[in-house]
Write a protein that holds these residues in place. Structure first.
Motif, PDB file in Angstrom:
ATOM      1  N   MET A 207       0.845  -1.170   0.000  1.00  0.00           N
ATOM      2  CA  MET A 207       0.000   0.000   0.000  1.00  0.00           C
ATOM      3  C   MET A 207       0.890   1.232   0.000  1.00  0.00           C
ATOM      4  N   GLU A 208       0.492   2.248  -0.776  1.00  0.00           N
ATOM      5  CA  GLU A 208       1.228   3.503  -0.862  1.00  0.00           C
ATOM      6  C   GLU A 208       0.471   4.639  -0.194  1.00  0.00           C
ATOM      7  N   TYR A 209       1.216   5.510   0.456  1.00  0.00           N
ATOM      8  CA  TYR A 209       0.656   6.683   1.112  1.00  0.00           C
ATOM      9  C   TYR A 209       1.498   7.893   0.739  1.00  0.00           C
ATOM     10  N   ILE A 210       0.839   9.002   0.414  1.00  0.00           N
ATOM     11  CA  ILE A 210       1.548  10.249   0.130  1.00  0.00           C
ATOM     12  C   ILE A 210       1.255  11.206   1.283  1.00  0.00           C
ATOM     13  N   ILE A 211       2.309  11.747   1.873  1.00  0.00           N
ATOM     14  CA  ILE A 211       2.134  12.657   3.009  1.00  0.00           C
ATOM     15  C   ILE A 211       1.600  13.990   2.492  1.00  0.00           C
ATOM     16  N   ASP A 212       0.431  14.363   2.988  1.00  0.00           N
ATOM     17  CA  ASP A 212      -0.205  15.616   2.595  1.00  0.00           C
ATOM     18  C   ASP A 212       0.219  16.743   3.540  1.00  0.00           C
ATOM     19  N   TYR A 213       0.147  16.492   4.843  1.00  0.00           N
ATOM     20  CA  TYR A 213       0.597  17.476   5.824  1.00  0.00           C
ATOM     21  C   TYR A 213       0.738  16.810   7.189  1.00  0.00           C
ATOM     22  N   PHE A 214       1.416  17.530   8.087  1.00  0.00           N
ATOM     23  CA  PHE A 214       1.584  17.068   9.460  1.00  0.00           C
ATOM     24  C   PHE A 214       0.713  17.917  10.376  1.00  0.00           C
ATOM     25  N   GLU A 215       0.137  17.266  11.365  1.00  0.00           N
ATOM     26  CA  GLU A 215      -0.679  17.953  12.360  1.00  0.00           C
ATOM     27  C   GLU A 215      -0.360  17.346  13.714  1.00  0.00           C
ATOM     28  N   GLY A 216       0.390  18.086  14.504  1.00  0.00           N
ATOM     29  CA  GLY A 216       0.828  17.553  15.786  1.00  0.00           C
ATOM     30  C   GLY A 216       1.690  16.325  15.568  1.00  0.00           C
ATOM     31  N   GLY A 217       1.355  15.245  16.223  1.00  0.00           N
ATOM     32  CA  GLY A 217       2.107  14.005  16.097  1.00  0.00           C
ATOM     33  C   GLY A 217       1.596  13.088  15.008  1.00  0.00           C
TER      34      GLY A 217
ATOM     35  N   VAL B 134       6.516  16.426   3.729  1.00  0.00           N
ATOM     36  CA  VAL B 134       5.303  16.574   2.923  1.00  0.00           C
ATOM     37  C   VAL B 134       5.629  16.261   1.466  1.00  0.00           C
ATOM     38  N   GLY B 135       4.764  15.465   0.845  1.00  0.00           N
ATOM     39  CA  GLY B 135       4.939  15.084  -0.553  1.00  0.00           C
ATOM     40  C   GLY B 135       5.642  13.751  -0.747  1.00  0.00           C
ATOM     41  N   ASP B 136       6.244  13.222   0.308  1.00  0.00           N
ATOM     42  CA  ASP B 136       6.941  11.939   0.193  1.00  0.00           C
ATOM     43  C   ASP B 136       5.950  10.792   0.037  1.00  0.00           C
ATOM     44  N   VAL B 137       6.379   9.795  -0.709  1.00  0.00           N
ATOM     45  CA  VAL B 137       5.594   8.580  -0.898  1.00  0.00           C
ATOM     46  C   VAL B 137       6.145   7.521   0.058  1.00  0.00           C
ATOM     47  N   MET B 138       5.246   6.976   0.870  1.00  0.00           N
ATOM     48  CA  MET B 138       5.599   5.927   1.819  1.00  0.00           C
ATOM     49  C   MET B 138       4.955   4.621   1.379  1.00  0.00           C
ATOM     50  N   LYS B 139       5.673   3.549   1.543  1.00  0.00           N
ATOM     51  CA  LYS B 139       5.122   2.222   1.279  1.00  0.00           C
ATOM     52  C   LYS B 139       5.092   1.450   2.591  1.00  0.00           C
ATOM     53  N   LEU B 140       3.980   0.755   2.792  1.00  0.00           N
ATOM     54  CA  LEU B 140       3.837  -0.099   3.960  1.00  0.00           C
ATOM     55  C   LEU B 140       4.204  -1.513   3.542  1.00  0.00           C
ATOM     56  N   GLU B 141       5.290  -2.012   4.103  1.00  0.00           N
ATOM     57  CA  GLU B 141       5.775  -3.352   3.774  1.00  0.00           C
ATOM     58  C   GLU B 141       6.128  -4.081   5.064  1.00  0.00           C
ATOM     59  N   ASN B 142       5.550  -5.242   5.230  1.00  0.00           N
ATOM     60  CA  ASN B 142       5.808  -6.055   6.420  1.00  0.00           C
ATOM     61  C   ASN B 142       5.559  -5.274   7.715  1.00  0.00           C
ATOM     62  N   GLY B 143       4.501  -4.458   7.701  1.00  0.00           N
ATOM     63  CA  GLY B 143       4.113  -3.727   8.892  1.00  0.00           C
ATOM     64  C   GLY B 143       4.947  -2.498   9.204  1.00  0.00           C
ATOM     65  N   ARG B 144       5.851  -2.115   8.286  1.00  0.00           N
ATOM     66  CA  ARG B 144       6.710  -0.945   8.501  1.00  0.00           C
ATOM     67  C   ARG B 144       6.622  -0.011   7.310  1.00  0.00           C
ATOM     68  N   PHE B 145       6.729   1.282   7.578  1.00  0.00           N
ATOM     69  CA  PHE B 145       6.715   2.273   6.516  1.00  0.00           C
ATOM     70  C   PHE B 145       8.135   2.545   6.054  1.00  0.00           C
ATOM     71  N   ARG B 146       8.295   2.652   4.749  1.00  0.00           N
ATOM     72  CA  ARG B 146       9.592   3.034   4.196  1.00  0.00           C
ATOM     73  C   ARG B 146       9.369   4.095   3.134  1.00  0.00           C
ATOM     74  N   LEU B 147      10.320   4.985   3.018  1.00  0.00           N
ATOM     75  CA  LEU B 147      10.276   6.053   2.036  1.00  0.00           C
ATOM     76  C   LEU B 147      10.601   5.478   0.663  1.00  0.00           C
ATOM     77  N   ASP B 148       9.739   5.738  -0.320  1.00  0.00           N
ATOM     78  CA  ASP B 148       9.989   5.312  -1.698  1.00  0.00           C
ATOM     79  C   ASP B 148      10.542   6.526  -2.452  1.00  0.00           C
ATOM     80  N   LYS B 149      11.872   6.646  -2.455  1.00  0.00           N
ATOM     81  CA  LYS B 149      12.527   7.815  -3.038  1.00  0.00           C
ATOM     82  C   LYS B 149      12.273   7.937  -4.540  1.00  0.00           C
ATOM     83  N   LYS B 150      12.281   6.807  -5.243  1.00  0.00           N
ATOM     84  CA  LYS B 150      12.055   6.842  -6.697  1.00  0.00           C
ATOM     85  C   LYS B 150      10.669   7.358  -7.041  1.00  0.00           C
TER      86      LYS B 150
END
Length: 71
Positions: free
Chosen positions: A1-11, A36-52
């Motif tokens: 699953m991919e997630y794109i960070i839209d914004y941060f609010e508190g924690g 903000v704007g980074d694409v994160m992938k959820l793999e094996n229960g952990r988020f990692r930054l997908d730089k490409k």
């Protein structure tokens, strides 16, 4: 699953999925260097930054913006 960070609010990071859904993720669960704007992938229960994918999307948006603001 991919997630794109839209914004941060508190924690929390408010993210968008590919299908347009908004989700909140505890900032502490994301890599420390994410922004903000980074694409994160959820793999094996952990988020990692997908730089490409982050760079590909950044360039795509940059090209769209250039097209909008032509002289």
């Amino acid at each position: 699953m991919e997630y794109i960070i839209d914004y941060f609010e508190g924690g929390l990071a408010v993210c968008e999925t590919k299908d347009g859904k908004r989700v909140t993720i505890e900032k502490s669960k994301l890599p420390k260097n994410c922004k903000v704007g980074d694409v994160m992938k959820l793999e094996n229960g952990r988020f990692r930054l997908d730089k490409k994918e982050t760079e590909r999307q950044r360039k795509e948006i940059e090209n769209l913006m250039k097209g909008l603001f032509k002289d």
